[in-house]
Write an enzyme that holds these catalytic residues in place. Structure first.
Site, PDB file in Angstrom:
ATOM      1  N   CYS A 254      78.884 -52.643  17.788  1.00 14.85           N
ATOM      2  CA  CYS A 254      78.582 -53.393  16.562  1.00 14.85           C
ATOM      3  C   CYS A 254      77.170 -53.115  16.048  1.00 14.85           C
ATOM      4  CB  CYS A 254      78.729 -54.887  16.816  1.00 14.85           C
ATOM      5  SG  CYS A 254      80.295 -55.411  17.545  1.00 14.85           S
ATOM      6  N   ASP A 255      76.199 -53.086  16.958  1.00 15.84           N
ATOM      7  CA  ASP A 255      74.800 -53.108  16.546  1.00 15.84           C
ATOM      8  C   ASP A 255      74.009 -51.858  16.926  1.00 15.84           C
ATOM      9  OD1 ASP A 255      74.979 -55.798  15.525  1.00 15.84           O
ATOM     10  OD2 ASP A 255      75.070 -56.474  17.597  1.00 15.84           O
TER      11      ASP A 255
ATOM     12  N   CYS B 291      76.596 -56.164  21.748  1.00 14.65           N
ATOM     13  CA  CYS B 291      77.683 -55.243  21.407  1.00 14.65           C
ATOM     14  C   CYS B 291      77.114 -53.933  20.888  1.00 14.65           C
ATOM     15  CB  CYS B 291      78.607 -55.885  20.365  1.00 14.65           C
ATOM     16  SG  CYS B 291      79.929 -54.802  19.790  1.00 14.65           S
TER      17      CYS B 291
END
Length: 309
Positions: free
Chosen positions: A139-140, A136
């Protein structure tokens, strides 16, 4: 003989959508149960740092955020049982959910079972999640500011991830097993205009190079078989997602990709059953959109329980 207990709402899955539904349902006075097979948070709990969730200016790790959501739901009276659902009868009245911890009954059910990333199936892939392997970009991605990352895939998700990462990383290398992307043409210009995106066509990742953390990948040319090593700090695998819908096949309408067919109301093809978060048909799968689904599902369930559906 004791009378069967029937919950107003059972929520299957304790991710952000599931626990938002639990917060809204319990605070509205509904007798609410969350069935979660592992621990709170779902896929979100695997993210070491979430930087796009409102209210946390320094970011927050997914596990901590999940725990806070669970405690908030339980403060309003929601109950959590850690059990994997093995079978459901969603057309029954009341609805029946069989688990390893017993059989549960509900007047309404919110399905928040999520969708997991499709893996490449490489050796040590699971062990390297959080240590160079990610699924992701939203997300990251921030963990790779100023670094070199590889994006694997050729669809819209991979193209979108490459663009997002190009604004964070020093260099992005997009690896695709064909000679052109499957992504829509809308991505062609922004990808070509990004000065730090490099393409490796006709290539497949066949090995993850690492010590304690990822140091690179081994690529194989799908036409010639030639292999090369490519140094990088992280690899984002964007080859699609797989919805957790095995238990509802034959009971609920699914779309062509296997997601539960449900619009912004979260209503499914069965009255009193709602699809929340990544498991339903939707354009954007993020923590905040899952949470919005949780709130919508409870609103619809309240109308159903009041005889309005």
């Amino acid at each position: 003989m004791s009378k069967t207990h029937v919950y107003d709402m059972i929520i299957v899955g304790g991710g952000p959508g599931g626990y938002t539904a639990a917060i809204y349902a319990a605070s509205a006075g509904l007798d609410t149960l969350v069935l979660e097979k592992l621990s709170a948070g779902g896929q979100m709990a695997l993210s070491e740092e979430i930087n796009n969730y409102p209210g946390f200016e320094e970011g927050v790790d997914g596990y901590t955020l999940a725990e806070k959501m669970q405690r908030q739901a339980e403060r309003f009276g929601a109950r959590t049982v850690y059990a994997e659902v093995e079978r459901m009868e969603l057309a029954a009245e009341p609805k029946v959910l069989e688990t390893g911890e017993g059989v549960f009954h509900a007047r309404t059910v919110a399905l928040a079972t999520g969708a997991g990333p499709r893996e490449l199936g490489l050796a040590d892939e699971a062990e390297l999640v959080g240590r160079g392997v990610a699924y992701c970009a939203a997300c990251d991605g921030m963990r790779y500011r100023g670094k070199t990352v590889v994006v694997v895939g050729g669809g819209n998700s991979a193209a979108g991830d490459a663009l997002a990462l190009s604004r964070i990383a020093e260099k992005v290398i997009l690896v695709h097993r064909r000679d052109k992307l499957r992504a829509t043409k809308a991505y062609d210009r922004p990808l070509s205009q990004a000065g730090n995106i490099e393409f490796r066509w006709n290539s497949a990742v066949v090995e993850l190079l690492h010590g304690d953390k990822l140091s690179g990948v081994r690529l194989r040319d799908v036409n010639t078989g030639e292999e090369t090593e490519l140094a990088c700090d992280g690899v984002f695998i964007s080859v699609g997602r797989k919805p957790a819908t095995e238990l509802v096949k034959g009971q609920l309408e699914l779309d062509k990709n296997g997601y539960i067919a449900a619009d912004e109301t979260t209503k499914t093809s069965l009255p009193g059953v709602y699809a929340v978060g990544d498991v339903r048909t939707k354009a954007l799968r993020q923590v905040v959109t899952a949470m919005a689904d949780g709130a919508a599902a409870v609103h619809m369930a309240e109308e159903y329980l009041a005889g309005g559906e």
